[in-house]
Design an enzyme around this catalytic site. Structure first.
Site, short mmCIF file in Angstrom:
data_model
loop_
_atom_site.label_atom_id
_atom_site.label_comp_id
_atom_site.label_asym_id
_atom_site.label_seq_id
_atom_site.Cartn_x
_atom_site.Cartn_y
_atom_site.Cartn_z
CB SER A 33 -0.92 -0.02 1.22
OG SER A 33 -1.89 0.99 1.10
CG ASN A 34 -0.26 4.77 -1.29
OD1 ASN A 34 -1.01 5.26 -0.45
ND2 ASN A 34 -0.64 4.56 -2.53
NE ARG A 35 4.06 8.47 4.99
CZ ARG A 35 4.73 9.61 5.09
NH1 ARG A 35 5.83 9.80 4.40
NH2 ARG A 35 4.29 10.58 5.88
CB SER A 36 -2.78 7.84 0.25
OG SER A 36 -4.04 8.44 0.18
CB ALA A 46 -2.15 7.85 -3.28
#
Ligand code: C5P
Length: 205
Positions: A11-14, A78
């Site tokens: 995943s990512n930090r969004s 994102a």
């Protein structure tokens, strides 16, 4: 997010805060809103159609199914640019030494919308999360994805971009015009963006 196996994912930090703020502000202004959202801890705004998805492909399907009925599409998510080539059915066991993860590219949802929109009067807005060469990178994305405007986020700042409650964005238009907004709560950024989108729409009608 993109699952690796039943217990792990990429995943990512969004956080989703910017997208949710936009949906809420648009609804408050009287718009009919569909919020296509990846996993987040946020409480969805009232009176919007919520479409919850996990992977980029699920988001793509949802966006393509909904997009024709809208005058404005804002793509604040994102999306992960890659996904694991394979998702294991069972938990991958450790103890097999160094592992190599093979990735494949995800579809670019916004580029697909932009490149297939023909003469549609729909306003298409993208976001660009950058850590370097902000404007040059955003300019390239605006062109490549055929957008009306792109909102540029410097995600290397602590007080803006991912996870923060505030954001300091730059707005880049098709004609090359660049507008810089000061640091403000994401709710206020949403209002400012909707004002700009409203005038673009009025001009294009
Ligand atoms: O190219 P980049 O990922 O930085 O572009 C960001 C913009 O493109 C955002 O508006 C994002 O929602 C959209 N995007 C997308 N599908 C992807 C990657 C990004 O719609 N696979």
């Amino acid at each position: 997010l993109e699952p690796l196996d039943p217990v792990r994912y990429m995943s990512n930090r969004s956080s989703g805060k910017m997208g949710y703020a936009l949906a809420k502000a648009a609804r408050r202004r009287g718009a009919k809103v569909t919020l296509v959202s990846g996993p987040t801890a946020l409480k969805p705004p009232r009176d919007v159609t919520l479409c919850l998805v996990k992977t980029a492909e699920e988001m793509r399907q949802a966006v393509l199914a909904e997009c024709r009925q809208y005058d404005v599409i804002i793509k604040a998510a994102a999306v992960l640019d890659w996904r694991p080539k394979e998702t294991a059915e069972h938990k991958i066991k450790k103890g097999r030494g160094v592992q190599t993860l093979e990735l494949v590219e995800n579809p670019d949802i916004l580029a697909e919308l932009g490149c297939s929109r023909g003469n549609s009067p729909c306003i298409l807005v993208g976001f660009a999360a950058e850590t370097q060469d902000l404007i040059a990178n955003a300019q390239e994305k605006l062109k490549k994805k055929n957008l009306d405007l792109i909102v540029v986020n410097d995600v290397s700042r602590e007080d803006a971009g991912f996870e923060a409650d505030t954001n300091a964005v730059k707005i880049l238009y098709r004609d090359g015009h660049l507008e810089e907004l000061p640091l403000m709560p994401k709710e206020e950024v949403a209002e400012q963006l909707l004002d700009r989108i409203k005038s673009l729409r009025e001009k294009s009608l």
